[in-house]
Design a protein around this motif. Structure first.
Motif, PDB file in Angstrom:
ATOM      1  N   ILE A 132       0.829  -1.124  -0.042  1.00  0.00           N
ATOM      2  CA  ILE A 132      -0.037   0.068  -0.037  1.00  0.00           C
ATOM      3  C   ILE A 132       0.662   1.135  -0.067  1.00  0.00           C
ATOM      4  O   ILE A 132       0.592   2.282  -0.812  1.00  0.00           O
ATOM      5  CB  ILE A 132      -1.101  -0.013   1.141  1.00  0.00           C
ATOM      6  CG1 ILE A 132      -2.008  -1.107   1.063  1.00  0.00           C
ATOM      7  CG2 ILE A 132      -1.758   1.271   1.196  1.00  0.00           C
ATOM      8  CD1 ILE A 132      -2.719  -1.414   2.129  1.00  0.00           C
ATOM      9  N   LYS A 133       1.754   1.424   0.759  1.00  0.00           N
ATOM     10  CA  LYS A 133       2.659   2.641   1.218  1.00  0.00           C
ATOM     11  C   LYS A 133       3.515   2.745  -0.151  1.00  0.00           C
ATOM     12  O   LYS A 133       3.776   3.840  -0.739  1.00  0.00           O
ATOM     13  CB  LYS A 133       3.274   2.438   2.179  1.00  0.00           C
ATOM     14  CG  LYS A 133       4.064   3.790   2.668  1.00  0.00           C
ATOM     15  CD  LYS A 133       4.557   3.647   4.056  1.00  0.00           C
ATOM     16  CE  LYS A 133       5.192   4.971   4.431  1.00  0.00           C
ATOM     17  NZ  LYS A 133       5.954   4.791   5.781  1.00  0.00           N
ATOM     18  N   THR A 134       3.827   1.761  -1.013  1.00  0.00           N
ATOM     19  CA  THR A 134       4.620   2.014  -2.106  1.00  0.00           C
ATOM     20  C   THR A 134       3.795   2.277  -3.409  1.00  0.00           C
ATOM     21  O   THR A 134       4.344   2.381  -4.647  1.00  0.00           O
ATOM     22  CB  THR A 134       5.422   0.758  -2.418  1.00  0.00           C
ATOM     23  OG1 THR A 134       4.766  -0.322  -2.648  1.00  0.00           O
ATOM     24  CG2 THR A 134       6.346   0.726  -1.041  1.00  0.00           C
ATOM     25  N   ARG A 135       2.482   2.258  -3.424  1.00  0.00           N
ATOM     26  CA  ARG A 135       1.695   2.489  -4.615  1.00  0.00           C
ATOM     27  C   ARG A 135       2.178   3.705  -5.341  1.00  0.00           C
ATOM     28  O   ARG A 135       2.150   4.850  -4.559  1.00  0.00           O
ATOM     29  CB  ARG A 135       0.175   2.234  -4.555  1.00  0.00           C
ATOM     30  CG  ARG A 135      -0.344   3.388  -3.549  1.00  0.00           C
ATOM     31  CD  ARG A 135      -1.958   2.888  -3.469  1.00  0.00           C
ATOM     32  NE  ARG A 135      -2.404   4.236  -2.909  1.00  0.00           N
ATOM     33  CZ  ARG A 135      -3.753   4.415  -2.204  1.00  0.00           C
ATOM     34  NH1 ARG A 135      -4.413   3.532  -2.252  1.00  0.00           N
ATOM     35  NH2 ARG A 135      -3.950   5.525  -2.217  1.00  0.00           N
ATOM     36  N   PRO A 136       1.778   3.561  -6.355  1.00  0.00           N
ATOM     37  CA  PRO A 136       2.513   4.968  -7.138  1.00  0.00           C
ATOM     38  C   PRO A 136       1.513   6.232  -7.131  1.00  0.00           C
ATOM     39  O   PRO A 136       1.769   7.366  -7.666  1.00  0.00           O
ATOM     40  CB  PRO A 136       2.812   4.419  -8.736  1.00  0.00           C
ATOM     41  CG  PRO A 136       1.648   3.180  -8.768  1.00  0.00           C
ATOM     42  CD  PRO A 136       1.655   2.606  -7.504  1.00  0.00           C
ATOM     43  N   VAL A 137       0.209   5.824  -7.088  1.00  0.00           N
ATOM     44  CA  VAL A 137      -0.746   6.986  -7.210  1.00  0.00           C
ATOM     45  C   VAL A 137      -1.100   7.524  -5.939  1.00  0.00           C
ATOM     46  O   VAL A 137      -1.302   6.887  -4.998  1.00  0.00           O
ATOM     47  CB  VAL A 137      -2.129   6.431  -7.803  1.00  0.00           C
ATOM     48  CG1 VAL A 137      -3.243   7.339  -8.174  1.00  0.00           C
ATOM     49  CG2 VAL A 137      -1.867   5.611  -9.070  1.00  0.00           C
ATOM     50  N   GLY A 138      -0.884   9.014  -5.863  1.00  0.00           N
ATOM     51  CA  GLY A 138      -1.363   9.998  -4.661  1.00  0.00           C
ATOM     52  C   GLY A 138      -0.618   9.418  -3.394  1.00  0.00           C
ATOM     53  O   GLY A 138       0.109   8.638  -3.325  1.00  0.00           O
ATOM     54  N   ARG A 139      -0.990  10.151  -2.414  1.00  0.00           N
ATOM     55  CA  ARG A 139      -0.599   9.937  -1.140  1.00  0.00           C
ATOM     56  C   ARG A 139      -1.189   8.567  -0.621  1.00  0.00           C
ATOM     57  O   ARG A 139      -2.399   8.533  -0.414  1.00  0.00           O
ATOM     58  CB  ARG A 139      -0.993  11.115  -0.148  1.00  0.00           C
ATOM     59  CG  ARG A 139      -0.389  11.169   1.001  1.00  0.00           C
ATOM     60  CD  ARG A 139      -0.753  12.184   2.005  1.00  0.00           C
ATOM     61  NE  ARG A 139      -1.132  11.798   3.280  1.00  0.00           N
ATOM     62  CZ  ARG A 139      -2.389  11.862   3.653  1.00  0.00           C
ATOM     63  NH1 ARG A 139      -3.528  12.322   3.070  1.00  0.00           N
ATOM     64  NH2 ARG A 139      -2.595  11.369   4.942  1.00  0.00           N
TER      65      ARG A 139
END
Length: 161
Positions: free
Chosen positions: A102-109
Motif C-alpha cells: 500500500i505505501k509504495t503504490r504510485p498513485v497519490g498519497r
C-alpha cells in the motif's frame, strides 16, 4: 433504517507489527437500549467504562484485578452485546504487507495503516447490512475515538467519498 458503527483500533503505535480495527454494528435504537443496560452492568463490576489497555495492564479502575475477574466482566458484557449488537468484525493489517503493497503504490498519497483499515470498514459495512437482509439503503453513523491522532484521516475519507 439508521445504523451506528462503533469502531476502535489497536496497534497504531510504531512498535506494533499489525494494525487492527474492530467494528460493532447495530441499529441506533438497539445501541440506545444497550447503553442503558450496560451502565448498571459496568457499575456492578465497579467501573464506569472499559478501556482495553487499562484493563489488561491492571491500571486505574482495574488495579489489582485478577485475570478471572477481568474475564468475568468481559463475559458479562459479551452476553449483553449478544442481545443488542447485530454483528461485529475486525480488520487486521500486517505492517510489512502495508509497507510492501500500500505505501509504495504510485498513485497519490497512500493511506496510513489506520486509514486503510477504516476504508475497509467503510466498504464492508453497507454490504454486510445489505447481505444480511437488514436494509437495502442504510444510513450509517460511524463512531470513532475523537482523541486518536489519526481520526482526521477517517474524516478525510468521508469528504472524498
Amino acid at each position: 433504517m439508521n445504523f451506528a458503527v462503533f469502531i476502535d483500533e489497536s496497534g497504531t503505535h510504531h512498535d506494533s507489527p499489525v494494525t487492527v480495527m474492530g467494528a460493532y454494528v447495530s441499529t441506533m435504537r438497539k445501541w440506545a437500549h444497550f447503553e442503558r443496560a450496560a451502565a448498571p452492568l459496568l457499575k456492578s463490576h465497579g467501573v464506569d467504562a472499559i478501556h482495553g489497555t487499562k484493563l489488561w495492564a491492571s491500571k486505574q479502575d482495574f488495579e489489582g484485578w485478577t485475570k478471572e475477574r477481568k474475564q468475568t466482566l468481559l463475559r458479562d458484557l459479551a452476553t449483553l452485546m449478544k442481545q443488542y449488537v447485530l454483528f461485529g468484525f475486525s480488520v487486521t493489517l500486517d505492517d510489512l504487507a502495508y509497507e510492501r503493497i500500500i505505501k509504495t503504490r504510485p498513485v497519490g498519497r497512500p493511506d496510513s495503516e489506520y486509514a486503510t483499515c477504516f476504508r475497509v470498514c467503510m466498504l464492508f459495512i453497507p454490504r454486510l447490512i445489505h447481505d444480511f437482509g437488514l436494509d437495502r439503503d442504510p444510513r450509517i453513523y460511524f463512531v470513532l475515538e475523537t482523541g486518536h491522532r489519526n481520526v482526521q484521516e477517517a474524516v478525510h475519507l468521508f469528504q472524498i467519498s
